[in-house]
Design a protein around this motif. Structure first.
Motif, mmCIF file in Angstrom:
data_model
loop_
_atom_site.group_PDB
_atom_site.id
_atom_site.type_symbol
_atom_site.label_atom_id
_atom_site.label_comp_id
_atom_site.label_asym_id
_atom_site.label_seq_id
_atom_site.Cartn_x
_atom_site.Cartn_y
_atom_site.Cartn_z
ATOM 1 N N HIS A 1 -0.656 55.465 30.480
ATOM 2 C CA HIS A 1 0.227 54.724 31.384
ATOM 3 C C HIS A 1 0.633 53.381 30.769
ATOM 4 O O HIS A 1 1.801 52.983 30.828
ATOM 5 N N ASP A 2 -0.334 52.667 30.175
ATOM 6 C CA ASP A 2 -0.033 51.383 29.537
ATOM 7 C C ASP A 2 0.946 51.547 28.379
ATOM 8 O O ASP A 2 1.891 50.758 28.231
ATOM 9 N N LEU A 3 0.724 52.574 27.562
ATOM 10 C CA LEU A 3 1.627 52.815 26.431
ATOM 11 C C LEU A 3 3.029 53.185 26.908
ATOM 12 O O LEU A 3 4.032 52.735 26.335
ATOM 13 N N GLN A 4 3.101 53.991 27.968
ATOM 14 C CA GLN A 4 4.411 54.356 28.518
ATOM 15 C C GLN A 4 5.122 53.129 29.072
ATOM 16 O O GLN A 4 6.334 52.978 28.901
ATOM 17 N N SER A 5 4.380 52.250 29.723
ATOM 18 C CA SER A 5 4.966 51.019 30.268
ATOM 19 C C SER A 5 5.506 50.139 29.154
ATOM 20 O O SER A 5 6.612 49.588 29.259
ATOM 21 N N LYS A 6 4.732 50.004 28.086
ATOM 22 C CA LYS A 6 5.193 49.204 26.941
ATOM 23 C C LYS A 6 6.448 49.801 26.328
ATOM 24 O O LYS A 6 7.386 49.077 25.977
ATOM 25 N N LEU A 7 6.474 51.121 26.206
ATOM 26 C CA LEU A 7 7.638 51.799 25.634
ATOM 27 C C LEU A 7 8.865 51.603 26.514
ATOM 28 O O LEU A 7 9.953 51.312 26.021
ATOM 29 N N GLN A 8 8.698 51.743 27.822
ATOM 30 C CA GLN A 8 9.819 51.561 28.748
ATOM 31 C C GLN A 8 10.337 50.129 28.710
ATOM 32 O O GLN A 8 11.543 49.901 28.708
#
Length: 124
Positions: free
Chosen positions: A13-20
């Protein structure tokens, strides 16, 4: 893998948030760059047209809904300084774009690596 599913989900979730966020910021900076480039082209074109006029030509500057008489020399000087300011802004925006693109690639690579490790662990 010895990481619990809950911790793994949080990491994903954290990695997806950073990517977004990085993707959103790249798009935002690119839109700002396009806007500033358009302003620069308009200023350069206006300055080119004004430079073709005689030095004693009466010129007016738009201020809101009215026009104020302004000497041609002052008007062309103002446009030239605006172009220089826009060039500085474009340099700063390009640095921001490079930063956010780097963050985007890094987050995407980290996410792909994590997914690859998860699939390898599940296959084993």
């Amino acid at each position: 893998m010895s990481i619990s599913e809950e911790a793994l989900g949080k990491i994903v979730h954290d990695l997806q948030s950073k990517l977004q966020e990085a993707t959103r910021m790249v798009a935002s900076v690119q839109a700002q760059i396009q806007t500033r480039e358009r302003e620069k082209r308009l200023s350069e074109l206006t300055n080119k047209e004004l430079s073709a006029l005689k030095s004693d030509t009466v010129t007016y500057k738009s201020v809101g809904k009215m026009f104020i008489q302004e000497p041609l020399k002052d008007l062309t000087g103002e446009l030239s300084s605006r172009v220089k300011g826009i060039d500085e802004d474009l340099t700063a925006l390009d640095k921001k774009r490079i930063y956010w693109e780097r963050n985007q690639k890094e987050a995407q690579g980290n996410l792909q690596e994590l997914i690859r490790q998860i699939t390898m662990a599940q296959g084993a």
